[in-house]
Design an enzyme around this catalytic site. Structure first.
Site, PDB file in Angstrom:
ATOM      1  N   ALA A  43       0.832  -1.204   0.000  1.00  0.00           N
ATOM      2  CA  ALA A  43       0.000   0.000   0.000  1.00  0.00           C
ATOM      3  C   ALA A  43       0.870   1.258   0.000  1.00  0.00           C
ATOM      4  CB  ALA A  43      -0.909  -0.013   1.219  1.00  0.00           C
ATOM      5  N   GLU A 141       5.361  -9.299   1.714  1.00  0.00           N
ATOM      6  CA  GLU A 141       4.463  -9.387   2.872  1.00  0.00           C
ATOM      7  C   GLU A 141       3.183 -10.149   2.539  1.00  0.00           C
ATOM      8  OE1 GLU A 141       5.606  -5.512   5.586  1.00  0.00           O
ATOM      9  OE2 GLU A 141       4.156  -5.233   3.986  1.00  0.00           O
ATOM     10  N   ASN A 185      17.201  -3.888   0.335  1.00  0.00           N
ATOM     11  CA  ASN A 185      18.086  -3.011   1.103  1.00  0.00           C
ATOM     12  C   ASN A 185      19.233  -3.841   1.681  1.00  0.00           C
ATOM     13  OD1 ASN A 185      17.214  -4.245   3.482  1.00  0.00           O
ATOM     14  ND2 ASN A 185      15.896  -2.559   4.113  1.00  0.00           N
ATOM     15  N   GLY A 223      20.430   3.082   2.187  1.00  0.00           N
ATOM     16  CA  GLY A 223      20.094   4.185   3.084  1.00  0.00           C
ATOM     17  C   GLY A 223      20.623   5.510   2.586  1.00  0.00           C
ATOM     18  N   GLY A 226      22.589   6.007  -0.662  1.00  0.00           N
ATOM     19  CA  GLY A 226      21.977   5.950  -1.990  1.00  0.00           C
ATOM     20  C   GLY A 226      21.648   4.542  -2.427  1.00  0.00           C
ATOM     21  N   ASP A 255       9.800   2.239   0.658  1.00  0.00           N
ATOM     22  CA  ASP A 255       8.548   2.224  -0.107  1.00  0.00           C
ATOM     23  C   ASP A 255       8.437   3.473  -0.985  1.00  0.00           C
ATOM     24  OD1 ASP A 255       7.960  -0.132   1.211  1.00  0.00           O
ATOM     25  OD2 ASP A 255       6.884   0.900   2.821  1.00  0.00           O
ATOM     26  N   SER A 287      11.161  11.822   1.999  1.00  0.00           N
ATOM     27  CA  SER A 287      10.257  11.132   2.928  1.00  0.00           C
ATOM     28  C   SER A 287      10.846  10.955   4.331  1.00  0.00           C
ATOM     29  CB  SER A 287       9.849   9.770   2.364  1.00  0.00           C
ATOM     30  OG  SER A 287      10.871   8.817   2.583  1.00  0.00           O
TER      31      SER A 287
HETATM   32  O1  RIB Z   1       8.077  -0.307   4.923  1.00  0.00           O
HETATM   33  C1  RIB Z   1       7.355   0.229   5.981  1.00  0.00           C
HETATM   34  C2  RIB Z   1       6.172  -0.612   6.285  1.00  0.00           C
HETATM   35  O2  RIB Z   1       6.627  -1.867   6.724  1.00  0.00           O
HETATM   36  C3  RIB Z   1       5.274  -0.116   7.384  1.00  0.00           C
HETATM   37  O3  RIB Z   1       4.255   0.728   6.939  1.00  0.00           O
HETATM   38  C4  RIB Z   1       4.760  -1.403   8.020  1.00  0.00           C
HETATM   39  O4  RIB Z   1       3.411  -1.601   7.801  1.00  0.00           O
HETATM   40  C5  RIB Z   1       5.599  -2.515   7.413  1.00  0.00           C
HETATM   41  O5  RIB Z   1       4.906  -3.219   6.480  1.00  0.00           O
HETATM   42 NA    NA Z   2       8.992   9.246   6.857  1.00  0.00          NA
END
Ligand code: RIB
Ligand code: NA
Length: 309
Positions: A43, A141, A185, A223, A226, A255, A287
């Site tokens: 998401a 996930e 990562n 991180g 880069g 993300d 972010s």
């Molecule tokens: O990458 C960050 C996310 O990892 C969080 O929002 C948490 O829900 C986990 O899935």
């Molecule tokens: Na943040």
């Protein structure tokens, strides 16, 4: 109307504690603040792309709680197509228990809940949406067999990006071979290869191992340093560096990077890989300067217009 980017992935409800530092095993510490927010790597990546202006869809599985209803509203606000989000009866939505320390570091425990019910059959129902998307984006996930199914379905229809997060040890080589870009990562790369990517030579080693496992292109995010990448055709890593900043919360930075990478690949297909990664790093850097995940992802208007040229 079909979306340019489709995420087949997770949704989590983030229960986040902010404290001066992360607790040690067996230790209780008094935190400063608590928040319930909406996250999950799938998401988050979808929201990050949508915030940059992408048309995006999510194929996901939520539970039968009020959080699920809230999450649908959030997606709709970001103009994300939710027609293939299923609500599972008698299951709780996925949750993440997060601690964020003053230095911006975090630790996360995820209980996947309803995400475990994201099935290949569910993906089949979204076949049209998946095949019409220029980019397919997946993470770890949700069940691996479902991810593999989605990547197979999308093969020949566009570019697939798989984010190997959270870390998994024995990843099906079929998935690595099928996806176009595999992104991890440092921690995830170490779990998969046994190599801690600390400097250029260990990064080269880790990436080469992933290429040997079948990956076509590997991106390793490191991180504040880069990202590095290499591909089957050119195994010598290229390093893309970022502007150093003082982070307040790194949750979801990966993300932001992946959502942005998907955005630049979808909307600027002529850009070189170097440039796509450099721009995605700019978005991820933005972010970490703000708290939270979605709330910290920049919109187009928060960023320099050069990024969209
Ligand atoms: O990458 C960050 C996310 O990892 C969080 O929002 C948490 O829900 C986990 O899935
Ligand atoms: Na943040």
């Amino acid at each position: 109307m079909f979306s340019k980017i489709v995420v087949v992935g997770s949704c989590m409800i983030d229960f986040t504690c902010f404290s001066s530092r992360l607790p040690k095993p067996g230790e209780t510490i008094i935190g400063k603040n608590f928040e319930i927010k909406y996250g999950g790597k799938g998401a988050n990546q979808c929201v990050a792309a949508a915030k940059l202006g992408a048309s995006a869809a999510i194929v996901a599985s939520l539970g039968s709680d009020t959080y699920a209803q809230e999450y649908l509203k959030i997606f709709k606000k970001e103009n994300i197509d939710v027609s293939h989000v299923q609500l599972q009866e008698n299951q709780h939505s996925g949750i993440a228990q997060i601690t964020v320390a003053d230095n911006g570091e975090n630790s996360i425990v995820v209980v996947v809940g309803s995400n475990a019910s994201l099935s290949p059959e569910h993906v089949d129902l979204a076949a049209d949406v998946i095949r019409n998307a220029a980019i397919l984006l997946c993470q770890f996930e949700t069940p691996l067999e479902t991810t593999l199914h989605a990547v197979k379905l999308h093969k020949g229809y566009g570019l697939s990006i798989v984010n190997g997060a959270p870390a998994a040890k024995n990843v099906d080589s079929a998935l690595l071979e099928l996806c176009d870009i595999f992104c991890v990562n440092e921690t995830e790369a170490e779990v998969m290869t046994g190599v801690k990517p600390l400097d250029l030579s260990s990064m080269q080693q880790a990436i080469e191992q992933l290429l040997d496992k079948g990956c076509n292109t590997v991106i390793l995010t490191v991180g504040e340093k880069g990202a590095a990448y290499a591909s089957k055709k050119d195994k010598t890593i290229k390093m893309i560096s970022t502007t150093p900043v003082k982070p307040v919360d790194t949750t979801g930075a990966g993300d932001a990077f992946l959502g942005a990478l998907a955005y630049f690949k979808a909307y600027h297909p002529g850009l070189s890989m170097d440039e796509c990664i450099r721009r995605a790093c700019v978005v991820a850097t933005e972010s970490v300067l703000k708290f939270g995940t979605h709330a910290s992802f920049p919109t187009r208007s928060n960023l320099s217009s050069d990024l969209f040229a």
